[in-house]
Design a protein around this motif. Sequence first.
Motif, PDB file in Angstrom:
ATOM      1  N   MET A 107      12.650   7.063 -20.516  1.00 37.40           N
ATOM      2  CA  MET A 107      11.654   6.942 -18.764  1.00 37.40           C
ATOM      3  C   MET A 107      13.146   6.697 -18.629  1.00 37.40           C
ATOM      4  SD  MET A 107       7.985   5.598 -19.100  1.00 37.40           S
ATOM      5  CE  MET A 107       7.564   7.655 -20.086  1.00 37.40           C
ATOM      6  N   ASP A 108      12.434   6.762 -17.227  1.00 48.06           N
ATOM      7  CA  ASP A 108      13.956   5.928 -16.234  1.00 48.06           C
ATOM      8  C   ASP A 108      12.842   5.258 -15.089  1.00 48.06           C
ATOM      9  OD1 ASP A 108      15.180   5.808 -14.065  1.00 48.06           O
ATOM     10  OD2 ASP A 108      16.280   7.605 -13.705  1.00 48.06           O
ATOM     11  N   ILE A 109      13.218   3.609 -15.565  1.00 51.09           N
ATOM     12  CA  ILE A 109      12.568   2.494 -15.326  1.00 51.09           C
ATOM     13  C   ILE A 109      13.067   2.643 -13.904  1.00 51.09           C
ATOM     14  CG2 ILE A 109      12.131  -0.199 -15.175  1.00 51.09           C
ATOM     15  CD1 ILE A 109      11.335   1.009 -17.427  1.00 51.09           C
ATOM     16  N   LEU A 110      14.016   2.886 -12.826  1.00 52.78           N
ATOM     17  CA  LEU A 110      13.807   2.979 -11.840  1.00 52.78           C
ATOM     18  C   LEU A 110      12.674   4.184 -10.797  1.00 52.78           C
ATOM     19  CD1 LEU A 110      15.502   1.641  -9.550  1.00 52.78           C
ATOM     20  CD2 LEU A 110      17.265   3.413  -9.521  1.00 52.78           C
ATOM     21  N   ASP A 111      12.791   5.184 -11.135  1.00 51.44           N
ATOM     22  CA  ASP A 111      11.708   6.140 -11.501  1.00 51.44           C
ATOM     23  C   ASP A 111      10.359   5.336 -10.883  1.00 51.44           C
ATOM     24  OD1 ASP A 111      13.866   7.893 -10.088  1.00 51.44           O
ATOM     25  OD2 ASP A 111      13.572   9.552 -12.289  1.00 51.44           O
ATOM     26  N   LEU A 112       9.901   4.558 -12.288  1.00 57.83           N
ATOM     27  CA  LEU A 112       8.541   3.809 -11.727  1.00 57.83           C
ATOM     28  C   LEU A 112       8.644   3.136 -11.471  1.00 57.83           C
ATOM     29  CD1 LEU A 112       8.625   3.611 -15.872  1.00 57.83           C
ATOM     30  CD2 LEU A 112       8.052   5.361 -14.872  1.00 57.83           C
ATOM     31  N   ILE A 113       9.757   2.761 -10.952  1.00 57.44           N
ATOM     32  CA  ILE A 113       9.657   0.819  -9.823  1.00 57.44           C
ATOM     33  C   ILE A 113       8.912   2.237  -8.387  1.00 57.44           C
ATOM     34  CG2 ILE A 113      10.374  -0.224  -8.569  1.00 57.44           C
ATOM     35  CD1 ILE A 113      12.107  -1.150 -11.497  1.00 57.44           C
ATOM     36  N   LYS A 114      10.395   3.491  -8.414  1.00 53.18           N
ATOM     37  CA  LYS A 114       9.696   3.773  -7.076  1.00 53.18           C
ATOM     38  C   LYS A 114       8.169   4.351  -6.873  1.00 53.18           C
ATOM     39  CE  LYS A 114      14.718   5.399  -6.457  1.00 53.18           C
ATOM     40  NZ  LYS A 114      15.375   6.600  -6.387  1.00 53.18           N
ATOM     41  N   SER A 115       8.358   4.587  -8.043  1.00 51.78           N
ATOM     42  CA  SER A 115       6.229   6.270  -7.965  1.00 51.78           C
ATOM     43  C   SER A 115       5.433   4.614  -8.061  1.00 51.78           C
ATOM     44  CB  SER A 115       6.313   5.890  -9.847  1.00 51.78           C
ATOM     45  OG  SER A 115       5.046   6.131  -9.656  1.00 51.78           O
ATOM     46  N   ALA A 116       5.620   3.221  -8.564  1.00 54.34           N
ATOM     47  CA  ALA A 116       4.875   2.317  -7.873  1.00 54.34           C
ATOM     48  C   ALA A 116       4.651   1.707  -6.586  1.00 54.34           C
ATOM     49  CB  ALA A 116       5.723   1.010  -8.699  1.00 54.34           C
ATOM     50  N   PHE A 117       5.641   1.954  -5.972  1.00 54.42           N
ATOM     51  CA  PHE A 117       5.942   1.747  -4.131  1.00 54.42           C
ATOM     52  C   PHE A 117       5.317   3.007  -3.323  1.00 54.42           C
ATOM     53  CE2 PHE A 117       8.403   2.548  -0.456  1.00 54.42           C
ATOM     54  CZ  PHE A 117       8.339   1.438   0.762  1.00 54.42           C
ATOM     55  N   LEU A 118       5.731   4.440  -4.272  1.00 51.08           N
ATOM     56  CA  LEU A 118       4.473   5.535  -3.295  1.00 51.08           C
ATOM     57  C   LEU A 118       3.215   4.943  -3.894  1.00 51.08           C
ATOM     58  CD1 LEU A 118       7.658   8.390  -4.315  1.00 51.08           C
ATOM     59  CD2 LEU A 118       6.835   7.633  -2.144  1.00 51.08           C
ATOM     60  N   GLY A 119       2.692   4.683  -4.833  1.00 55.05           N
ATOM     61  CA  GLY A 119       2.044   4.445  -4.967  1.00 55.05           C
ATOM     62  C   GLY A 119       1.345   3.931  -4.023  1.00 55.05           C
ATOM     63  N   LEU A 120       1.775   2.467  -4.073  1.00 54.75           N
ATOM     64  CA  LEU A 120       1.556   1.180  -3.271  1.00 54.75           C
ATOM     65  C   LEU A 120       0.813   2.025  -1.811  1.00 54.75           C
ATOM     66  CD1 LEU A 120       1.003  -2.023  -2.347  1.00 54.75           C
ATOM     67  CD2 LEU A 120       3.710  -1.787  -2.060  1.00 54.75           C
ATOM     68  N   VAL A 121       1.976   2.241  -1.412  1.00 56.15           N
ATOM     69  CA  VAL A 121       2.045   3.364   0.275  1.00 56.15           C
ATOM     70  C   VAL A 121       0.456   4.081   0.828  1.00 56.15           C
ATOM     71  CG1 VAL A 121       3.517   4.656   1.504  1.00 56.15           C
ATOM     72  CG2 VAL A 121       4.675   2.417   0.958  1.00 56.15           C
ATOM     73  N   GLU A 122       0.876   4.936  -0.351  1.00 59.28           N
ATOM     74  CA  GLU A 122      -0.734   5.891  -0.437  1.00 59.28           C
ATOM     75  C   GLU A 122      -1.497   5.150  -0.978  1.00 59.28           C
ATOM     76  OE1 GLU A 122      -3.530   9.007  -0.722  1.00 59.28           O
ATOM     77  OE2 GLU A 122      -0.777   9.016  -0.034  1.00 59.28           O
ATOM     78  N   GLY A 123      -2.223   4.084  -1.167  1.00 61.43           N
ATOM     79  CA  GLY A 123      -2.679   3.003  -1.293  1.00 61.43           C
ATOM     80  C   GLY A 123      -3.746   2.749  -0.449  1.00 61.43           C
ATOM     81  N   ILE A 124      -2.806   2.173   0.606  1.00 61.39           N
ATOM     82  CA  ILE A 124      -2.698   1.258   1.819  1.00 61.39           C
ATOM     83  C   ILE A 124      -3.122   2.331   3.359  1.00 61.39           C
ATOM     84  CG2 ILE A 124      -1.338   0.273   3.421  1.00 61.39           C
ATOM     85  CD1 ILE A 124      -0.694  -1.084   1.581  1.00 61.39           C
ATOM     86  N   THR A 125      -2.110   3.625   3.225  1.00 67.14           N
ATOM     87  CA  THR A 125      -2.109   4.465   4.249  1.00 67.14           C
ATOM     88  C   THR A 125      -3.378   5.637   4.466  1.00 67.14           C
ATOM     89  OG1 THR A 125      -0.717   5.922   3.743  1.00 67.14           O
ATOM     90  CG2 THR A 125      -0.136   4.121   4.604  1.00 67.14           C
ATOM     91  N   GLU A 126      -3.554   6.045   2.454  1.00 67.43           N
ATOM     92  CA  GLU A 126      -4.633   7.498   3.010  1.00 67.43           C
ATOM     93  C   GLU A 126      -6.274   6.821   3.301  1.00 67.43           C
ATOM     94  OE1 GLU A 126      -6.251  10.729   2.325  1.00 67.43           O
ATOM     95  OE2 GLU A 126      -4.498   9.943   1.642  1.00 67.43           O
ATOM     96  N   TRP A 127      -6.479   5.548   3.806  1.00 64.55           N
ATOM     97  CA  TRP A 127      -7.799   4.920   4.421  1.00 64.55           C
ATOM     98  C   TRP A 127      -7.713   4.676   5.551  1.00 64.55           C
ATOM     99  CZ3 TRP A 127     -10.253   8.069   1.508  1.00 64.55           C
ATOM    100  CH2 TRP A 127     -10.084   8.017   0.191  1.00 64.55           C
ATOM    101  N   LEU A 128      -6.641   4.039   5.856  1.00 65.86           N
ATOM    102  CA  LEU A 128      -6.162   3.208   6.845  1.00 65.86           C
ATOM    103  C   LEU A 128      -6.615   4.298   8.353  1.00 65.86           C
ATOM    104  CD1 LEU A 128      -4.289  -0.190   6.844  1.00 65.86           C
ATOM    105  CD2 LEU A 128      -6.975   0.383   6.069  1.00 65.86           C
ATOM    106  N   PRO A 129      -6.206   4.554   9.417  1.00 60.91           N
ATOM    107  CA  PRO A 129      -6.095   5.674   9.984  1.00 60.91           C
ATOM    108  C   PRO A 129      -5.063   5.818  10.614  1.00 60.91           C
ATOM    109  CG  PRO A 129      -7.663   4.350  12.057  1.00 60.91           C
ATOM    110  CD  PRO A 129      -7.141   3.825  10.180  1.00 60.91           C
TER     111      PRO A 129
END
Length: 317
Positions: free
Chosen positions: A1-23
């Motif tokens: 399992m690629d650790i770097l890909d998991l870190i990137k996934s976490a960053f994308l989840g962070l962006v999604e979690g914030i921007t999905e609800w703010l207009p």
Amino acid sequence: MDILDLIKSAFLGLVEGITEWLPISSTGHMILVEEFVKMNVSEEFWNMFLVVIQLGAILSVVVLYFHDLNPFSPSKGAEGRRATWTLWGKIILGCIPAAVIGLPLNDFMDEHFYNGYVVAVALVVYGIAFIIIENWRAHKRSERALGVRMQAPKHGRHFAGAAPVAQPADDDTDFGRITRIEDISWKTAFGIGCFQVLSLVPGTSRSGSTIIGGLLLGTTRSVAAKFTFYLAIPVMFGASLLKVVKFLLGGAAMGANEWGIMIVGLVVAFVTSLLAIRWLTGFVRRHDFKVFGWYRIVLGVLVLAFFLFIGPALGLA
């Protein structure tokens, strides 16, 4: 399992979690992020991942508002259960326009409109719309306050039989004809759903289009935001399910790395969304949406500049 890909996934989840609800358009942010954040996955999985991590975001709504949306809650009597079923009826009604128009156009919109130029224009146009609408609401509030003062008795004296006129509070910025989620009529729910169709254009923002619809149809900012959260449940579950089915029917399979990427993205999007929703519900009670309008305009200009000048110069776009 690629650790770097998991870190990137976490960053994308962070962006999604914030921007999905703010207009402010999650698509607008994702289209920029994916120019820099590349994972070692297939294009089919990447396209599915960008949609499916929304499940983490939508699960936060289910958790935060589980009691309000659960018609089987033991603490609700017969009247409470009927009110909850009625609310779900309005939610489904509000989702119909986007489903009827969006499903047939889904692939077409992805193919022809999912690009930086369309996103940039949508960001700017709806950013301007937020500012105009909030200025209009401020003008209406001033007119209302002036009307109240004109009705108030002079020098604190009242005529016999006349009731004193209540003065509006100085911080009464979140106002509207519809002040409770229960007061949204079937007609208003359908109208807000029609505004949700606008979000088919990338960069518009699903939450942004429905909040604009709510404000124009007379809701307070709090009610518009809350109904937007509710509308997201069937819409985003449906979109995620559609992407997963298309991915699996295409003969694709996920290995340990893909499953790890998916789980990390979902979990981070879920936790971040919990915080973002709580913050937004408190923010809109005291502040208007103009700050998001200005943010969208700035982001739109940056997106356009990136795809016209910066990206080509760096060999990214």
